[in-house]
Design a protein around this motif. Structure first.
Motif, PDB file in Angstrom:
ATOM      1  N   LEU A 183      -3.753   5.479   6.983  1.00 16.24           N
ATOM      2  CA  LEU A 183      -4.558   3.666   5.774  1.00 16.24           C
ATOM      3  C   LEU A 183      -4.890   3.292   5.319  1.00 16.24           C
ATOM      4  O   LEU A 183      -4.998   2.544   4.870  1.00 16.24           O
ATOM      5  N   ALA A 184      -3.653   4.139   3.907  1.00 11.81           N
ATOM      6  CA  ALA A 184      -3.031   3.330   2.683  1.00 11.81           C
ATOM      7  C   ALA A 184      -2.399   2.756   2.960  1.00 11.81           C
ATOM      8  O   ALA A 184      -2.265   1.131   2.599  1.00 11.81           O
ATOM      9  N   PHE A 192      -8.497   5.277   2.498  1.00 11.62           N
ATOM     10  CA  PHE A 192      -7.299   6.317   2.971  1.00 11.62           C
ATOM     11  C   PHE A 192      -8.112   7.863   2.441  1.00 11.62           C
ATOM     12  O   PHE A 192      -7.785   9.170   2.087  1.00 11.62           O
ATOM     13  N   LEU A 224      -1.260  -1.229   4.251  1.00 18.33           N
ATOM     14  CA  LEU A 224      -1.685  -2.051   4.404  1.00 18.33           C
ATOM     15  C   LEU A 224      -0.984  -2.763   5.487  1.00 18.33           C
ATOM     16  O   LEU A 224      -1.679  -3.546   6.626  1.00 18.33           O
ATOM     17  N   ILE A 233      -1.750   9.508  -2.484  1.00 20.54           N
ATOM     18  CA  ILE A 233      -1.923  10.262  -1.909  1.00 20.54           C
ATOM     19  C   ILE A 233      -0.914  11.252  -0.723  1.00 20.54           C
ATOM     20  O   ILE A 233      -2.104  13.009  -0.767  1.00 20.54           O
ATOM     21  N   ARG A 255     -11.888  17.082  -0.667  1.00 21.36           N
ATOM     22  CA  ARG A 255     -12.160  15.503  -0.882  1.00 21.36           C
ATOM     23  C   ARG A 255     -10.405  15.161  -0.559  1.00 21.36           C
ATOM     24  O   ARG A 255     -10.215  13.650  -0.071  1.00 21.36           O
ATOM     25  N   GLY A 268       1.000  -1.244   0.092  1.00 25.12           N
ATOM     26  CA  GLY A 268      -0.070  -0.028  -0.125  1.00 25.12           C
ATOM     27  C   GLY A 268       0.296   0.881   0.145  1.00 25.12           C
ATOM     28  O   GLY A 268       0.398   2.218  -0.016  1.00 25.12           O
ATOM     29  N   ALA A 287      -3.875  -0.999  -3.624  1.00 26.78           N
ATOM     30  CA  ALA A 287      -3.639  -2.355  -2.333  1.00 26.78           C
ATOM     31  C   ALA A 287      -5.180  -1.445  -1.661  1.00 26.78           C
ATOM     32  O   ALA A 287      -5.278  -2.501  -0.657  1.00 26.78           O
ATOM     33  N   ARG A 301      -9.049  15.956   2.837  1.00 31.44           N
ATOM     34  CA  ARG A 301     -10.040  15.350   4.012  1.00 31.44           C
ATOM     35  C   ARG A 301      -9.175  13.392   4.151  1.00 31.44           C
ATOM     36  O   ARG A 301      -9.636  12.466   4.840  1.00 31.44           O
ATOM     37  N   ALA A 302      -8.682  13.251   3.221  1.00 31.65           N
ATOM     38  CA  ALA A 302      -7.825  12.132   2.770  1.00 31.65           C
ATOM     39  C   ALA A 302      -7.317  11.818   4.095  1.00 31.65           C
ATOM     40  O   ALA A 302      -6.473  12.433   4.592  1.00 31.65           O
ATOM     41  N   ARG A 303      -6.666  10.293   4.445  1.00 33.44           N
ATOM     42  CA  ARG A 303      -6.570   9.652   5.235  1.00 33.44           C
ATOM     43  C   ARG A 303      -5.494   9.424   4.709  1.00 33.44           C
ATOM     44  O   ARG A 303      -5.226   7.972   5.266  1.00 33.44           O
ATOM     45  N   PRO A 304      -4.065   9.985   4.824  1.00 28.43           N
ATOM     46  CA  PRO A 304      -2.668   8.422   3.668  1.00 28.43           C
ATOM     47  C   PRO A 304      -2.837   7.096   4.705  1.00 28.43           C
ATOM     48  O   PRO A 304      -2.261   6.732   3.825  1.00 28.43           O
ATOM     49  N   ILE A 340     -11.625  12.056  -8.276  1.00 31.83           N
ATOM     50  CA  ILE A 340     -11.784  12.835  -6.932  1.00 31.83           C
ATOM     51  C   ILE A 340     -11.855  14.185  -7.464  1.00 31.83           C
ATOM     52  O   ILE A 340     -12.973  15.737  -7.190  1.00 31.83           O
ATOM     53  N   GLU A 393       0.043   4.091  -2.748  1.00 31.38           N
ATOM     54  CA  GLU A 393      -1.378   4.623  -2.557  1.00 31.38           C
ATOM     55  C   GLU A 393      -0.641   5.278  -1.186  1.00 31.38           C
ATOM     56  O   GLU A 393      -1.353   6.763  -1.366  1.00 31.38           O
TER      57      GLU A 393
END
Lengths: 432, 302
Positions: free
Chosen positions: A212-213, B227, A215, A77, A204, A70, B223, A207-210, A124, A73
């Motif tokens: 959490l990408a 997020f 894994l 972000i 958008r 991850g 993946a 407010r993303a939370r990198p 997005i 990703e």
């Protein structure tokens, strides 16, 4: 020899036209060259450059492991947030990231890893995805030119000539940086207006939370540690007599070990068709070399250029760039390497140079950097010029955003021509 | 080893009055044990408890209007049947309609394959031999004699037709996808065949396929997407899919087996060849379906 040339021509025609799978064409071509007695099986096996094969397999293993963490990703972000949702800044940051990653990973894999997050960010922010993807393919080809491991032509050249990772970095990365910066300037000027983002949509991204990408934090941490060691191995390998192929292969195995990833699963995802494509081509071109074809062609080339090294380099640069824009650059480079190796001693002799180090810096460098720049950057000319272009077009089509040949050429060809001019000036300025 | 040898004329009932399945199965169990039910529909004896607790007595939908109640008991060594038509149809669990005819099977664990085979015979008798009508018009003895004259071997191999279930609904090429998804949700089906008016299968729609039609391909290559906190474009993604008809979204990659395919073939197709659902055909026309869960359930619970 005529039969061998016919086998070679048919094989290359099949590869270029995609009439049958290129791996099948290469393997049958190589097999026929052995079967018709133009090269013994033992000599054909010796022609297969295991350093190249190991490097490709090893890096495919590495990418497979990193891809599942991850981390890509997360990076994408973070970049989008760093750009505060500004479409043009995101484009520039993504292109720089693509070029930098491509310098150390295979171009195809880089665009395969970047394309999904590019689609997501483009949707997005409601910015056009097609030029974004085309430019990513273009910049992956540019970035891949910078290092020994960045693009298959360089892998092939590095293995055949013995040039180290650092030598590639020292000679190619400066010009690639210039090419990248100039190309980015053009991109900003031409595509800036298309990448304006509605201010409401920027939220958008904000407010993303990198975090959490990611894994698998542990796997990401360990894979980064091992990847750093692999790069260190590339830097230090040649002086220590350790080839990049061994570094990559052992690096891939070590990454699987410390990351606790099943080696069977990692190996399943290695693109064995690509590996066997290389094997077939090595055997076929080995047969041509074995029969003295490249000595013959080398003498022809020298007679055309009148033994002028600069003219020969520029010819190699332009011809390899134009050819790479139309056909796969891998078979082209595999065929051209023995040709350049055959003419290098002639130039050295005509310049009365006998010191191997001087031969390398005076003759080999300009010849092979011309080939590297031409073959790697030429791929940007058309949609079929480089594997990364074809792959990005496939991904785009599968996501209902088909990229036409003309669309790609409109963006790629001007950048490629600009890059080739910069490359030619660089070769002339630095080596003559 | 014929079904008729394991059912006595007095185990055949007409217009049985029961309020629910528990009562129905208890009454039939007692009747099989005692051999009689009184005129009011009440049993006169109860099944010997030494036969062990029943492990499974839920009615199983077997064909339109028909259900099987399999009463498996640990200490029962043989197999015995009772057959009854119901005065009032009883609703089947899981929304499979209602049953008017019930085959009750009392058996031990060693007779599971026979029970499965009997259920298959029952399905054929209902669907093709007019069992329901015969139950209402023939006497017990005449019906028993009729059963005796049929080839209802229990020790024959279990075939696809014995374990399949009838299709619950039909989807044609011109059925809107919105209707297909509604039917799939109603019948909790993950895959459905698309048929022509003669029941020839022309394609298949799976829930997985419908998902993939809407979701762009790049989505599968990520993946993770956790997020992204504020972006839900799915209404937009599925616009095209929602407007399509079954024929436009179906695949032709479906699996059919003839009704005389063995259970070995069925299991091989489902497990080794990794198909999720098998459509059972006769002369190219769909007559039943078998899916993974069903076959596991029947093999384990019958």
């Amino acid at each position: 020899m005529t039969v061998l040339l016919i086998i070679f021509a048919i094989t290359y025609a099949l590869i270029a036209t995609d009439k049958i799978d290129k791996t099948i064409a290469a393997l049958l071509g190589g097999g026929l060259a052995i079967g018709t007695g133009y090269i013994s099986y033992e000599d054909a096996l010796r022609a297969v450059d295991l350093n190249v094969i190991f490097l490709l397999v090893g890096m495919m293993m590495v990418i497979n492991i990193i891809g599942r963490t991850g981390g890509f990703e997360w990076m994408a972000i973070r970049l989008a947030q760093a750009a505060r949702g500004n479409g043009l800044v995101i484009l520039v940051l993504f292109l720089v990231a693509t070029a930098v990653i491509s310098a150390f990973l295979d171009n195809v894999t880089t665009v395969l890893l970047m394309a999904p997050v590019t689609f997501l960010i483009a949707q997005i922010l409601e910015i056009p995805v097609v030029p974004f993807l085309i430019l990513e393919a273009v910049f992956s080809n540019i970035g891949g030119t910078a290092t020994l491991v960045g693009d298959p032509p360089n892998v092939l050249i590095g293995s055949a000539t013995g040039f180290s990772f650092n030598t590639f970095l020292w000679h190619l990365s400066p010009v690639v940086v210039v090419i990248g910066v100039v190309s980015l300037g053009v991109v900003v000027l031409v595509y800036g207006p298309q990448f304006r983002v509605n201010p409401a949509l920027k939220d958008r991204v904000r407010r993303a939370r990198p975090e959490l990408a990611i894994l698998d934090h542990r796997l990401l941490r360990w894979s980064m540690v091992v990847f750093a060691l692999i790069l260190l191995g590339f830097f230090l390998g040649r002086p220590l007599g350790i080839e990049p192929g061994l570094v990559a292969l052992c690096g891939g195995a070590a990454m699987a070990l410390v990351g606790r990833v099943s080696i069977a699963h990692v190996l399943e995802r290695v693109e064995w068709n690509t590996i066997l494509f290389f094997v077939g081509l090595f055997m076929l071109v080995g047969a041509l070399e074995h029969n003295g074809l490249f000595d013959l062609l080398g003498r022809q080339m020298l007679s055309v250029t009148g033994g002028n090294l600069l003219l020969t380099c520029l010819l190699i640069l332009v011809v390899s760039a134009l050819a790479s824009a139309i056909v796969d650059n891998i078979p082209l480079v595999i065929a051209l390497i023995p040709l350049l190796q055959s003419i290098a001693p002639d130039f050295a002799q005509s310049m009365n140079i006998t010191d191997p180090a001087l031969v390398q810096s005076t003759v080999m460098y300009p010849l092979f950097w011309s080939l590297a720049l031409g073959a790697c950057l030429g791929g940007n000319g058309t949609l079929v010029g480089a594997s990364a272009n074809v792959v990005i077009a496939q991904v785009a089509a599968r996501n209902r955003h088909p990229i036409s040949f003309a669309q790609f050429t409109r963006i790629g060809l001007p950048i490629m021509l600009l890059n080739i001019v910069i490359g030619a000036v660089y070769v002339w300025w630095r080596y003559f | 080893m014929d079904l008729a040898n394991h059912i006595k004329p007095e185990h055949i009932f007409r217009d049985l009055r029961v309020r629910d399945w528990t009562l129905a199965s208890e009454m039939l169990a007692d009747a099989v044990a005692a051999g009689a039910i009184d005129r009011s529909g009440s049993s006169v004896m109860t099944l010997d408890t030494s036969a062990g607790e029943s492990s499974h007595r839920a009615p199983l939908f077997i064909a339109p209007g028909g259900a099987v109640v399999h009463d498996r008991r640990a200490h029962v060594t043989d197999i015995t049947f009772a057959l009854a038509s119901l005065k009032e149809p009883l609703a089947l669990p899981d929304g499979d309609g209602a049953a008017e005819v019930v085959l009750y099977i009392l058996s031990g664990p060693e007779r599971s394959a026979w029970a499965l085979k009997a259920a298959g015979h029952f399905r054929t008798l209902l669907a093709e031999e007019g069992l329901r009508e015969r139950l209402s018009t023939m006497s017990r003895e005449a019906l028993h004699a009729w059963l005796t004259g049929l080839d209802l071997r229990l020790d024959a191999p279990v075939l696809a037709r014995d374990i399949m279930r009838p299709p619950l609904f039909k989807v044609f090429a011109d059925t809107p996808v919105t209707e297909v998804t509604r039917l799939m949700e109603k019948h909790r089906s993950n895959a459905v065949a698309v048929v022509d008016r003669e029941e020839h299968i022309i394609g298949e729609i799976t829930s997985n396929r419908l998902f993939k039609l809407g979701i762009p391909e790049f989505f599968e290559r990520l993946a993770s997407v956790s997020f992204i906190r504020e972006f839900d474009p799915f209404e937009h993604y599925y616009t095209q899919t929602g407007q399509a008809r079954a024929g436009e979204v179906m695949t032709t990659d479906f699996t059919v087996l003839p009704e005389d395919a063995t259970i070995m073939e069925v299991v091989f197709t489902l497990t080794v060849q990794n198909h999720r659902k098998i459509y059972v055909v006769r002369d190219g026309r769909r007559v039943g379906v078998i899916d993974r869960v069903e076959i596991i359930n029947k093999v384990l619970n019958f």
